[in-house]
Design a protein around this motif. Structure first.
Motif, PDB file in Angstrom:
ATOM      1  N   PHE A 114       0.804  -1.221   0.000  1.00  0.00           N
ATOM      2  CA  PHE A 114       0.000   0.000   0.000  1.00  0.00           C
ATOM      3  C   PHE A 114       0.835   1.268   0.000  1.00  0.00           C
ATOM      4  CE2 PHE A 114      -3.238  -2.785   2.354  1.00  0.00           C
ATOM      5  CZ  PHE A 114      -3.865  -3.145   1.175  1.00  0.00           C
ATOM      6  N   ASP A 115       2.117   1.159   0.282  1.00  0.00           N
ATOM      7  CA  ASP A 115       3.015   2.319   0.289  1.00  0.00           C
ATOM      8  C   ASP A 115       3.484   2.571  -1.148  1.00  0.00           C
ATOM      9  OD1 ASP A 115       4.769   4.349   0.909  1.00  0.00           O
ATOM     10  OD2 ASP A 115       6.289   3.024   1.797  1.00  0.00           O
ATOM     11  N   PHE A 116       2.633   3.170  -1.939  1.00  0.00           N
ATOM     12  CA  PHE A 116       2.888   3.332  -3.373  1.00  0.00           C
ATOM     13  C   PHE A 116       4.110   4.184  -3.685  1.00  0.00           C
ATOM     14  CE2 PHE A 116      -1.649   2.384  -3.091  1.00  0.00           C
ATOM     15  CZ  PHE A 116      -1.694   1.253  -3.895  1.00  0.00           C
ATOM     16  N   ASP A 117       4.369   5.199  -2.860  1.00  0.00           N
ATOM     17  CA  ASP A 117       5.512   6.067  -3.142  1.00  0.00           C
ATOM     18  C   ASP A 117       6.800   5.588  -2.475  1.00  0.00           C
ATOM     19  OD1 ASP A 117       5.072   6.780  -0.490  1.00  0.00           O
ATOM     20  OD2 ASP A 117       4.379   8.804  -0.969  1.00  0.00           O
ATOM     21  N   GLY A 118       6.723   4.506  -1.699  1.00  0.00           N
ATOM     22  CA  GLY A 118       7.908   3.905  -1.117  1.00  0.00           C
ATOM     23  C   GLY A 118       8.604   4.722  -0.045  1.00  0.00           C
ATOM     24  N   ASP A 119       7.880   5.613   0.634  1.00  0.00           N
ATOM     25  CA  ASP A 119       8.517   6.462   1.644  1.00  0.00           C
ATOM     26  C   ASP A 119       8.404   5.908   3.068  1.00  0.00           C
ATOM     27  OD1 ASP A 119       5.841   6.911   2.189  1.00  0.00           O
ATOM     28  OD2 ASP A 119       5.989   9.101   2.087  1.00  0.00           O
ATOM     29  N   ASN A 120       7.939   4.668   3.188  1.00  0.00           N
ATOM     30  CA  ASN A 120       7.800   3.984   4.469  1.00  0.00           C
ATOM     31  C   ASN A 120       6.762   4.642   5.378  1.00  0.00           C
ATOM     32  OD1 ASN A 120       8.555   1.630   5.851  1.00  0.00           O
ATOM     33  ND2 ASN A 120       9.855   2.790   7.243  1.00  0.00           N
ATOM     34  N   GLN A 121       5.808   5.315   4.776  1.00  0.00           N
ATOM     35  CA  GLN A 121       4.668   5.906   5.466  1.00  0.00           C
ATOM     36  C   GLN A 121       3.459   5.765   4.550  1.00  0.00           C
ATOM     37  OE1 GLN A 121       4.562   7.665   8.632  1.00  0.00           O
ATOM     38  NE2 GLN A 121       6.536   6.623   8.798  1.00  0.00           N
ATOM     39  N   LEU A 122       2.284   5.549   5.132  1.00  0.00           N
ATOM     40  CA  LEU A 122       1.065   5.579   4.329  1.00  0.00           C
ATOM     41  C   LEU A 122       0.481   6.977   4.473  1.00  0.00           C
ATOM     42  CD1 LEU A 122      -0.664   2.132   4.967  1.00  0.00           C
ATOM     43  CD2 LEU A 122       0.931   2.813   3.166  1.00  0.00           C
ATOM     44  N   SER A 123       0.617   7.737   3.412  1.00  0.00           N
ATOM     45  CA  SER A 123       0.135   9.114   3.394  1.00  0.00           C
ATOM     46  C   SER A 123      -1.308   9.140   2.904  1.00  0.00           C
ATOM     47  CB  SER A 123       1.007   9.945   2.456  1.00  0.00           C
ATOM     48  OG  SER A 123       0.839   9.468   1.128  1.00  0.00           O
ATOM     49  N   ASP A 162      -3.723   6.760  12.505  1.00  0.00           N
ATOM     50  CA  ASP A 162      -2.560   7.598  12.818  1.00  0.00           C
ATOM     51  C   ASP A 162      -2.527   7.864  14.321  1.00  0.00           C
ATOM     52  OD1 ASP A 162      -0.425   9.355  12.805  1.00  0.00           O
ATOM     53  OD2 ASP A 162      -1.540  11.006  11.874  1.00  0.00           O
ATOM     54  N   MET A 163      -2.036   6.893  15.069  1.00  0.00           N
ATOM     55  CA  MET A 163      -2.067   6.967  16.532  1.00  0.00           C
ATOM     56  C   MET A 163      -1.134   8.038  17.097  1.00  0.00           C
ATOM     57  SD  MET A 163      -2.474   2.940  17.542  1.00  0.00           S
ATOM     58  CE  MET A 163      -1.036   2.401  16.622  1.00  0.00           C
ATOM     59  N   ASP A 164      -0.030   8.333  16.403  1.00  0.00           N
ATOM     60  CA  ASP A 164       0.890   9.354  16.926  1.00  0.00           C
ATOM     61  C   ASP A 164       0.660  10.726  16.297  1.00  0.00           C
ATOM     62  OD1 ASP A 164       1.939   8.903  14.426  1.00  0.00           O
ATOM     63  OD2 ASP A 164       3.881   8.177  15.129  1.00  0.00           O
ATOM     64  N   HIS A 165      -0.406  10.853  15.503  1.00  0.00           N
ATOM     65  CA  HIS A 165      -0.849  12.135  14.927  1.00  0.00           C
ATOM     66  C   HIS A 165       0.237  12.850  14.109  1.00  0.00           C
ATOM     67  CE1 HIS A 165      -4.348  11.471  17.383  1.00  0.00           C
ATOM     68  NE2 HIS A 165      -3.578  11.401  18.457  1.00  0.00           N
ATOM     69  N   THR A 166       0.883  12.103  13.228  1.00  0.00           N
ATOM     70  CA  THR A 166       1.931  12.675  12.366  1.00  0.00           C
ATOM     71  C   THR A 166       1.399  13.067  10.993  1.00  0.00           C
ATOM     72  OG1 THR A 166       2.550  10.493  11.546  1.00  0.00           O
ATOM     73  CG2 THR A 166       3.754  11.341  13.489  1.00  0.00           C
ATOM     74  N   GLY A 167       0.173  12.674  10.684  1.00  0.00           N
ATOM     75  CA  GLY A 167      -0.381  12.967   9.365  1.00  0.00           C
ATOM     76  C   GLY A 167      -0.180  11.826   8.379  1.00  0.00           C
ATOM     77  N   SER A 168       0.434  10.743   8.840  1.00  0.00           N
ATOM     78  CA  SER A 168       0.592   9.548   8.015  1.00  0.00           C
ATOM     79  C   SER A 168       0.637   8.334   8.939  1.00  0.00           C
ATOM     80  CB  SER A 168       1.855   9.632   7.160  1.00  0.00           C
ATOM     81  OG  SER A 168       2.996   9.716   7.983  1.00  0.00           O
ATOM     82  N   ILE A 169       0.561   7.170   8.343  1.00  0.00           N
ATOM     83  CA  ILE A 169       0.534   5.932   9.125  1.00  0.00           C
ATOM     84  C   ILE A 169       1.898   5.263   9.005  1.00  0.00           C
ATOM     85  CG2 ILE A 169      -0.581   3.684   9.405  1.00  0.00           C
ATOM     86  CD1 ILE A 169      -3.034   5.008   7.896  1.00  0.00           C
ATOM     87  N   GLN A 172       4.536   0.446  12.009  1.00  0.00           N
ATOM     88  CA  GLN A 172       4.141  -0.158  13.286  1.00  0.00           C
ATOM     89  C   GLN A 172       2.658   0.082  13.576  1.00  0.00           C
ATOM     90  OE1 GLN A 172       6.454   2.192  12.838  1.00  0.00           O
ATOM     91  NE2 GLN A 172       8.434   1.261  13.323  1.00  0.00           N
ATOM     92  N   GLU A 173       2.175   1.273  13.274  1.00  0.00           N
ATOM     93  CA  GLU A 173       0.754   1.580  13.488  1.00  0.00           C
ATOM     94  C   GLU A 173      -0.110   0.686  12.604  1.00  0.00           C
ATOM     95  OE1 GLU A 173       0.738   6.324  14.446  1.00  0.00           O
ATOM     96  OE2 GLU A 173       1.216   5.722  12.395  1.00  0.00           O
ATOM     97  N   PHE A 174       0.281   0.583  11.340  1.00  0.00           N
ATOM     98  CA  PHE A 174      -0.476  -0.226  10.389  1.00  0.00           C
ATOM     99  C   PHE A 174      -0.524  -1.682  10.846  1.00  0.00           C
ATOM    100  CE2 PHE A 174      -0.889  -2.831   6.575  1.00  0.00           C
ATOM    101  CZ  PHE A 174      -1.960  -2.232   5.938  1.00  0.00           C
ATOM    102  N   VAL A 175       0.637  -2.244  11.158  1.00  0.00           N
ATOM    103  CA  VAL A 175       0.708  -3.643  11.577  1.00  0.00           C
ATOM    104  C   VAL A 175      -0.092  -3.860  12.851  1.00  0.00           C
ATOM    105  CG1 VAL A 175       2.270  -5.456  12.425  1.00  0.00           C
ATOM    106  CG2 VAL A 175       2.901  -4.116  10.402  1.00  0.00           C
TER     107      VAL A 175
END
Length: 192
Positions: A114-123, A162-169, A172-175
């Motif tokens: 699901f990380d289409f842009d490969g930045d290690n975050q789900l935006s 987004d449990m830590d409220h960073t604007g992305s997932i 660890q949050e996803f898993v």
């Protein structure tokens, strides 16, 4: 998986090694090998590490051929990131999507898909892309869902995950969340 196989068939020793390195049984590994070998027995006889184009791989796995995330799945599991698959890449794919794969491991692979842009975050953009793929395309090859609706759904998902409220997932949050969803366990798998 790393080590080479120099014979035309999988040795018992190599089969044992594959069983230890994957979540697959011996019977499943042999079944996958038989499917894989249909792609090019001559090529595999010459070089067991031969890499076939992903277009050939999806021919032997109809569940992936018709999957809206096919390109992302193939990108993630191609160890060389070259649009080709070795037998071991194929085993990794089948192992990660097998029913014996632990939910946390499967969820970690799903995150990468699901990380289409490969930045290690789900935006938000990754989530919108996922929603549009899940809802499919209309007869004009446009997303069936309009952009404001997909953004609304993506925002809701982001807010929940987004449990830590960073604007992305984060992974660890996803898993943490997805591996505990019964629907995920039932839908994010396949067996050839």
């Amino acid at each position: 998986m790393g080590s080479s196989v120099s014979t035309k068939q999988i040795t018992q020793e190599k089969l044992e090694e594959y069983c230890q390195l994957t979540f697959l049984t011996k019977a499943e590994i042999m079944h996958i090998y038989k499917l894989f070998k249909t792609l090019g027995p001559e090529e595999l006889n010459e070089d067991f590490k031969h890499r076939f184009p992903v277009e050939h791989i999806v021919k032997i796995f109809p569940a992936i051929r018709h999957n809206p995330f096919r390109d992302s799945i193939m990108r993630v599991f191609s160890s060389e990131q070259d649009g080709h698959f070795s037998f071991e890449d194929t085993l990794d794919l089948c192992s990660a999507l097998s029913e014996n794969c632990p939910e946390e491991v499967r969820a970690a692979w799903a995150f990468r898909i699901f990380d289409f842009d490969g930045d290690n975050q789900l935006s938000l953009d990754d989530l919108i892309e996922s929603i549009e793929r899940l809802t499919g395309l209309n007869e004009n090859s446009e997303p069936r869902i309009d952009r404001p609706s997909s953004e609304y759904i993506a925002q809701a998902v982001l807010q929940e995950m987004d449990m830590d409220h960073t604007g992305s997932i984060a992974p660890q949050e996803f898993v943490h969340i997805v591996s505990r969803m019964p629907e995920f366990t039932l839908t994010f798998r396949f067996m050839p």
